[in-house]
Design an enzyme around this catalytic site. Structure first.
Site, PDB file in Angstrom:
ATOM      1  N   ASP A   1     -12.215 -12.537  -3.452  1.00 32.31           N
ATOM      2  CA  ASP A   1     -13.545 -12.397  -4.222  1.00 32.31           C
ATOM      3  C   ASP A   1     -13.291 -12.216  -5.831  1.00 32.31           C
ATOM      4  O   ASP A   1     -13.907 -12.811  -6.430  1.00 32.31           O
ATOM      5  CB  ASP A   1     -14.383 -11.384  -3.755  1.00 32.31           C
ATOM      6  CG  ASP A   1     -15.207 -11.643  -2.582  1.00 32.31           C
ATOM      7  OD1 ASP A   1     -15.414 -13.012  -1.951  1.00 32.31           O
ATOM      8  OD2 ASP A   1     -15.905 -10.872  -1.882  1.00 32.31           O
TER       9      ASP A   1
ATOM     10  N   ASP B   1      -4.494  -7.239   3.207  1.00 34.53           N
ATOM     11  CA  ASP B   1      -4.932  -7.978   4.460  1.00 34.53           C
ATOM     12  C   ASP B   1      -4.323  -9.300   4.581  1.00 34.53           C
ATOM     13  O   ASP B   1      -4.428  -9.704   5.884  1.00 34.53           O
ATOM     14  CB  ASP B   1      -6.326  -7.994   4.386  1.00 34.53           C
ATOM     15  CG  ASP B   1      -7.086  -6.873   4.621  1.00 34.53           C
ATOM     16  OD1 ASP B   1      -6.763  -5.942   4.669  1.00 34.53           O
ATOM     17  OD2 ASP B   1      -8.329  -6.812   4.035  1.00 34.53           O
TER      18      ASP B   1
ATOM     19  N   ARG C   1     -14.823  -1.414  -7.008  1.00 31.80           N
ATOM     20  CA  ARG C   1     -15.501  -2.399  -6.133  1.00 31.80           C
ATOM     21  C   ARG C   1     -16.558  -3.065  -6.941  1.00 31.80           C
ATOM     22  O   ARG C   1     -17.186  -4.178  -6.327  1.00 31.80           O
ATOM     23  CB  ARG C   1     -15.763  -2.103  -4.528  1.00 31.80           C
ATOM     24  CG  ARG C   1     -14.574  -1.630  -4.024  1.00 31.80           C
ATOM     25  CD  ARG C   1     -15.025  -1.621  -2.587  1.00 31.80           C
ATOM     26  NE  ARG C   1     -13.656  -0.994  -1.873  1.00 31.80           N
ATOM     27  CZ  ARG C   1     -12.476  -1.730  -1.364  1.00 31.80           C
ATOM     28  NH1 ARG C   1     -13.050  -3.051  -1.272  1.00 31.80           N
ATOM     29  NH2 ARG C   1     -11.749  -1.354  -0.498  1.00 31.80           N
TER      30      ARG C   1
ATOM     31  N   LYS D   1      -3.745 -10.177  -4.683  1.00 33.72           N
ATOM     32  CA  LYS D   1      -3.706  -8.768  -4.083  1.00 33.72           C
ATOM     33  C   LYS D   1      -4.518  -8.895  -2.871  1.00 33.72           C
ATOM     34  O   LYS D   1      -5.610  -9.231  -2.842  1.00 33.72           O
ATOM     35  CB  LYS D   1      -3.978  -7.806  -5.218  1.00 33.72           C
ATOM     36  CG  LYS D   1      -4.135  -6.294  -4.512  1.00 33.72           C
ATOM     37  CD  LYS D   1      -5.284  -5.634  -4.696  1.00 33.72           C
ATOM     38  CE  LYS D   1      -6.689  -6.266  -4.008  1.00 33.72           C
ATOM     39  NZ  LYS D   1      -7.581  -5.548  -4.107  1.00 33.72           N
ATOM     40  N   THR D   2      -3.949  -8.266  -1.731  1.00 37.52           N
ATOM     41  CA  THR D   2      -4.504  -7.928  -0.602  1.00 37.52           C
ATOM     42  C   THR D   2      -3.524  -7.517   0.571  1.00 37.52           C
ATOM     43  O   THR D   2      -2.792  -8.124   0.725  1.00 37.52           O
ATOM     44  CB  THR D   2      -5.532  -8.520  -0.251  1.00 37.52           C
ATOM     45  OG1 THR D   2      -6.022  -7.774   1.035  1.00 37.52           O
ATOM     46  CG2 THR D   2      -5.298 -10.190   0.098  1.00 37.52           C
TER      47      THR D   2
ATOM     48  N   GLY E   1      -9.584  -2.846  -3.093  1.00 39.88           N
ATOM     49  CA  GLY E   1      -8.666  -1.861  -2.337  1.00 39.88           C
ATOM     50  C   GLY E   1      -7.043  -1.699  -3.038  1.00 39.88           C
ATOM     51  O   GLY E   1      -6.755  -2.878  -3.333  1.00 39.88           O
TER      52      GLY E   1
END
Lengths: 552, 552
Positions: A176, A205, A145, A202-203, A81
């Site tokens: 992941d 979230d 993805r 990176k994220t 994402g």
């Protein structure tokens, strides 16, 4: 393509680097720090990563470094994402690479990890890059993805790299993707393929976080964007004084986004999935909690408020999780029987007759629109699409019913009218905040320094982030250090541990200490839009979460 | 209450005024300009407004003005939906009033027009005001939707004013509120109540616009906030390349917001209600239009895009409007019969058996979730709640079905997956842009100048807004000049004409000239967050709509 005034202006922004990375690039050398190990499962992980386990932490210091000028081709992948700042990781990597040797080349693998497998490769030139500096999105090379997991994929990746004479790959991704980066690094070393692999955290979230990673990039910008909107809605609620706004924010596995937004905006309610799981709170427990706060305010004449809900909430409510698991199981095993029913009523009866008593009860209390979502919105494997469940609407309906009961009982005298919102895509591709622009540029620049130091299986690490950028500490951390063994698809796998909200951590404790007051009073804070210019106090502060975590 | 860094910083912002209003306040005098008349229905409106019809336009020039120093108490009302900048109208009004005479007082009527009726009155002091300067929202005194329309209300308002020795009222509102301001002004003059009434043009919808009002305040900030989000989503769409985002934006009666957002972000599709009404486009016509664009892009491998939908769309589609009217009529007349049905199927059959053939057809093609919304979400009068209809989801479902048909026919080879969004409350209370902060402050300051000039029934007017603030032209316009007679609730009423998107105007024509290219290519523009500091080109530009309208 036309450019907005801000986009034009952002091209001119020069991201800030840690002091050591501002030195002449051939005057910086790597320094080996302590030897590392994983915090658990040391023997198992060591066995799986003979070449990349137990490596030293790396930092940088001043020193003569002629080797860095060696010509080298590097490839880069954006995985998963979008998160604001991805373009700056690539900018930092590019600038360092070209500073070391202008003949070195940077290649992008297009469309995510599939790009390296399918050799969907493009050279990233200075001109091309110029139109992406300090902008949001992953559109410079696209993302995807696909997971890099199999030997076959690794071999195809190796072929692509060898074809383009690429001797290092930077993988920009979440937990992941960085796990896979470590596996790939190990594989290339075992195969003596001479291809280094470096990861970047990176994220949006915020769940890729540990001793070595203070914050994943994008979290700052995304939460600032959501907080802008939540603050605006709070102000609207407090002006119109007639709506309760139920706001769902992204965050499937962890509630860092919800928590950070709550710290920034001081809403009346913010649910934290980790706490609900820990306390085994039932769905009606959640509904009661919200309803009580609404009633308490309503009884004081305050018929408005703001409630933040993490996207993944329902999976953390024990009996809803059990229901979803049962539904997945039932509809997989009895797909044929079920497919015979065309009427909703028959479908619902089939469910009610075939699940456990507990799940029957849960299913029965769900609003019919949510029952329909559970039955109809299924992924290609027949599974319930949890992310499609409109948790905000679910709670509005159930809270509304509860308040009607309370009204009849005389414990609630207010009025209830609600609006729902979901913020996710709104923040993943915002122009990176100065913090993310600087942090990402530093991560990318630093990734090159790790490559030039001959390292593989490392994560680019920039720390001390609540201090000004000049005091940031650049270095590298062996990815294996962050791993543990977890059950995945029935197998024990080495993975980077996902960071959940710590219920004994400072950010949650701050929230917990204040939430009762925020619930009943109106303590809204209005962060406003991200500012890129103007006073440092407005433009360069990072998250409240990090500030609290690093509070002395 | 904790303050965000931006809020702290915004308190320090000094809004810009037109040059004439920067003079010492006792060195500015009003000048009478041309005598005005309404553009239509002159005789009728003149008869209704004997004291406030045919007044002169007012401007200001340098000149000695001792009278302005007279002590005076003024009251202010915020009416209707929130719009960024309301607090600055009050700040400008307050500062001018206190400059003229520090003993003059400003009162706020709380909770909208009901505040003046019920004498819910508070003094606005310098200290209190300080925490609202340059912030969004209407929370300084709250707002409300009560309409000031009846003689009884006018008398109560008069009593409230007399009680507090208030001799002028400033009403900050949209077209209806300013219409009512004119009626109230006329009434007070007829009654010789010695209370002046001045209006200020507010609405994020942008539909209060005419020769005298270049833009209503709040439109700039709200559309910039929506455009920020739409741009972010465009960037996400272009990075992930897998979703079509259907984005509904506020705007019930007019599509100015949708159009301005389209000009700012260059999406693949933007629907304009006025055009759909003009062309009598059917619902399936709208669905075909969107589906064709999606198919054309999909056939090129571009399975993503962004579509902007104005909130009021369905009311402009002739046969849907007819259906809604029929439903309202049917369920009002046969409420008892209808209420006997408890099952959805029976309810739907009842509808199908009792509406016209045309409406039956329209109702039948609607997705079942929308049928349910039409049947269930009814307001207290039994009417369909049009604003609750999820037009975004309606179009997604219908487009999805259409694309399946096209796929079978072989005219579409792409993949379709969609996300929906609705932006409204996200932008109504944002921190006002520099433009809105300056414009509103000037409107408020100027409103005091009109009061000090002894005028009533005037609208505060600030023009030449695409030039720098120093060149803005401050003055007053008799509200009656903007009126026409319209049918309202079965009666001919004098009202300010709502400004719809002009299909022969420059903004729409610009859009029309470019939309086919934006549809098939990817021409997204990313405006980013509103900036309050930094380069003027980034911070001080107003809307594309105004720029195009004022283009020489």
């Amino acid at each position: 393509m036309d450019l907005s005034p801000l986009q034009r202006a952002r091209y001119e922004y020069q991201p800030k680097l840690p002091a050591i990375l501002r030195e002449a690039i051939d005057q910086v050398v790597p320094v080996k720090g302590e030897v590392t190990q994983s915090s658990t499962h040391q023997e198992q992980i060591k066995a799986l990563f003979p070449n990349t386990y137990g490596l030293n932490k790396i930092s940088f210091e001043k020193g003569n470094n002629e080797d860095i000028k060696k010509k080298i081709n590097v490839g880069v992948i954006l995985s998963g994402g979008q998160a604001p700042g991805g373009h700056n990781v690539i900018s930092g990597l590019f600038d360092a690479l070209k500073k070391a040797n202008p003949e070195s080349k940077l290649y992008g693998f297009k469309g995510g990890p599939s790009g390296i497998i399918e050799d969907n490769t493009m050279e990233i030139t200075a001109d091309y890059l110029a139109s992406f500096r300090n902008t949001g999105g992953f559109d410079i090379i696209g993302s995807g993805r696909t997971k890099l997991e199999t030997i076959e994929q690794f071999e195809l990746a190796k072929n692509t790299c060898q074809k383009h004479d690429i001797s290092a790959v930077v993988i920009i991704g979440g937990d992941d993707s960085n796990t896979n980066a470590a596996v790939l690094a190990e594989y290339f070393l075992q195969q003596k393929a001479n291809i280094q692999v470096i990861g970047c955290p990176k994220t949006i979230d915020g769940d890729l976080k540990n001793d070595a990673i203070e914050i994943s990039f994008g979290f700052d910008t995304a939460t600032k964007t959501y907080s802008e909107l939540i603050g605006n809605i709070e102000r609207d609620a407090n002006s119109a004084k007639k709506y309760w706004h139920f706001i769902k924010v992204m965050g499937r596995s962890a509630s860092h986004i919800a928590l950070e937004c709550a710290l920034e905006t001081q809403p009346n309610v913010c649910l934290i999935s980790e706490e609900i799981e820990e306390n085994k709170t039932s769905l009606s427990g959640v509904v009661d909690y919200i309803s009580t706060i609404i009633a308490n305010r309503g009884n004081k004449g305050l018929n408005f408020g703001v409630i933040i809900i993490p996207e993944g909430l329902v999976e953390f409510i024990p009996e809803v999780k059990a229901l979803i698991d049962e539904l997945n199981d039932l509809l997989a095993k009895k797909a044929e029987d079920y497919s015979k029913f065309t009427k909703t009523e028959d479908q619902i009866n089939f469910i009610l007759n075939n699940v456990s008593l507990e799940s029957k009860e849960v299913f029965s209390i769900l609003p019919s629109s949510i029952q329909m979502q559970l039955l109809m919105d299924r992924d290609p494997h027949g599974n319930v699409q949890v992310s499609r469940i409109e948790t905000d609407k679910l709670l509005i309906e159930m809270v509304s019913k509860k308040l009607e009961v309370m009204k009849k009982e005389g414990s609630y005298t207010g009025k209830f009218s609600a609006q729902n919102h979901f913020f996710g895509y709104e923040g993943r591709c915002a122009f990176p905040s100065n913090f993310d622009a600087d942090y990402c540029y530093s991560l990318g620049f630093n990734a090159f320094m790790l490559i030039a130091s001959g390292l593989s299986g490392y994560l680019s690490s920039v720390k001390n982030l609540s201090a000004p950028a000049s005091q940031w500490v650049a270095g590298g951390i062996p990815i294996t250090m962050m791993m543990n063994m977890e059950q995945r698809h029935g197998e024990q796998k080495p993975v980077i541990k996902k960071a959940l909200v710590e219920l004994d951590g400072k950010p949650f404790n701050y929230f917990k200490a204040h939430r009762d007051q925020w619930a009943i009073d109106t303590c809204f804070t209005f962060p406003g839009a991200i500012q890129y210019y103007g006073p440092e106090s407005v433009c360069d502060l990072t998250t409240r979460t990090l500030a609290l975590e690093q509070e002395k």
